[in-house]
Design a protein around this motif. Sequence first.
Motif, PDB file in Angstrom:
ATOM      1  N   UNK A   1       0.834  -1.205   0.000  1.00 35.78           N
ATOM      2  CA  UNK A   1       0.000   0.000   0.000  1.00 35.78           C
ATOM      3  C   UNK A   1       0.868   1.255   0.000  1.00 35.78           C
ATOM      4  N   UNK A   2       1.932   1.245   0.792  1.00 39.44           N
ATOM      5  CA  UNK A   2       2.840   2.400   0.845  1.00 39.44           C
ATOM      6  C   UNK A   2       3.453   2.662  -0.530  1.00 39.44           C
ATOM      7  N   UNK A   3       3.880   1.593  -1.216  1.00 36.22           N
ATOM      8  CA  UNK A   3       4.471   1.769  -2.548  1.00 36.22           C
ATOM      9  C   UNK A   3       3.437   2.261  -3.557  1.00 36.22           C
ATOM     10  N   UNK A   4       2.209   1.781  -3.450  1.00 35.13           N
ATOM     11  CA  UNK A   4       1.147   2.258  -4.342  1.00 35.13           C
ATOM     12  C   UNK A   4       0.921   3.748  -4.113  1.00 35.13           C
TER      13      UNK A   4
ATOM     14  N   UNK B   1      -6.213  -5.138  -2.835  1.00 38.69           N
ATOM     15  CA  UNK B   1      -5.743  -5.184  -1.441  1.00 38.69           C
ATOM     16  C   UNK B   1      -6.885  -4.833  -0.491  1.00 38.69           C
ATOM     17  N   UNK B   2      -7.648  -3.784  -0.814  1.00 35.58           N
ATOM     18  CA  UNK B   2      -8.779  -3.417   0.044  1.00 35.58           C
ATOM     19  C   UNK B   2      -9.803  -4.544   0.110  1.00 35.58           C
TER      20      UNK B   2
ATOM     21  N   UNK C   1     -12.456  -0.412  -1.591  1.00 32.01           N
ATOM     22  CA  UNK C   1     -12.125  -1.126  -2.832  1.00 32.01           C
ATOM     23  C   UNK C   1     -12.969  -0.602  -3.981  1.00 32.01           C
ATOM     24  N   UNK C   2     -14.254  -0.439  -3.731  1.00 32.14           N
ATOM     25  CA  UNK C   2     -15.166   0.048  -4.758  1.00 32.14           C
ATOM     26  C   UNK C   2     -14.746   1.441  -5.241  1.00 32.14           C
ATOM     27  N   UNK C   3     -14.361   2.291  -4.311  1.00 34.68           N
ATOM     28  CA  UNK C   3     -13.949   3.653  -4.662  1.00 34.68           C
ATOM     29  C   UNK C   3     -12.733   3.664  -5.588  1.00 34.68           C
ATOM     30  N   UNK C   4     -11.713   2.873  -5.258  1.00 35.05           N
ATOM     31  CA  UNK C   4     -10.512   2.897  -6.101  1.00 35.05           C
ATOM     32  C   UNK C   4     -10.713   2.134  -7.411  1.00 35.05           C
ATOM     33  N   UNK C   5     -11.533   1.086  -7.386  1.00 40.56           N
ATOM     34  CA  UNK C   5     -11.846   0.409  -8.648  1.00 40.56           C
ATOM     35  C   UNK C   5     -12.567   1.371  -9.600  1.00 40.56           C
ATOM     36  N   UNK C   6     -13.505   2.149  -9.067  1.00 38.01           N
ATOM     37  CA  UNK C   6     -14.220   3.115  -9.913  1.00 38.01           C
ATOM     38  C   UNK C   6     -13.264   4.176 -10.448  1.00 38.01           C
TER      39      UNK C   6
ATOM     40  N   UNK D   1     -18.491  -6.382  -5.899  1.00 39.68           N
ATOM     41  CA  UNK D   1     -18.566  -5.639  -4.635  1.00 39.68           C
ATOM     42  C   UNK D   1     -19.936  -4.988  -4.467  1.00 39.68           C
ATOM     43  N   UNK D   2     -20.470  -4.401  -5.538  1.00 39.81           N
ATOM     44  CA  UNK D   2     -21.793  -3.778  -5.439  1.00 39.81           C
ATOM     45  C   UNK D   2     -22.850  -4.810  -5.076  1.00 39.81           C
ATOM     46  N   UNK D   3     -22.767  -5.996  -5.641  1.00 37.45           N
ATOM     47  CA  UNK D   3     -23.701  -7.063  -5.307  1.00 37.45           C
ATOM     48  C   UNK D   3     -23.553  -7.449  -3.836  1.00 37.45           C
TER      49      UNK D   3
END
Length: 186
Positions: A120-123, A143-144, A153-158, A177-179
């Motif tokens: 996560x730090x490297x990302x 990762x989330x 996770x949903x936020x960064x995927x979007x 994730x939405x499901x």
Amino acid sequence: MKAHLGLHNRIVAAFVLVFLAAAPAFAQTAKLDDLFSRLKSADEGESKRISQEIWTEWSKSGSPAMDLLLERGRNAMAQGHPEIAIEHLTALIDHDPDFPEGWNARATAYYQTGNLGPAIADIGHVLTLNPRHYGALAGLGAIFEELEKPKEALEVYKAALAINPHAEGVEDAIKRIETKLQGKDL
């Protein structure tokens, strides 16, 4: 007067050297801007080709030595040796901390070893240096998900999908994730 002329010549030479050193970065940015623009309206087949071109551009450090360290790190991961990859990629980052793909590759290697915090730090470094890195965003989403943080996770995927509408596996992850989140609301 000669002293001023000599100083002037050195200053001009320094500016020329800085400009020439930065020129590949400017060219890369212009090329990437064009690729990202085309990616927005590309069909699925064309988007794969454009995405590959983007990754190719991202993988250019401007230094053969740094490119070799990146290649060695990627090869070590491909051969199932993420610990060795981390060594190569750490050397790359130590020598060129402004090269986002070094950070991204090391984040992947950390993820492969189960070290999610360092991944996560490297990302974070990748996204600071290259906010359009949809691959890093997708990795952060994974990762989330693994950390059972579906809303994050949903936020960064979007965010990844907004940059690359055809990012591999991202649309499926969003639907999954939405499901899952809708099921929790019932």
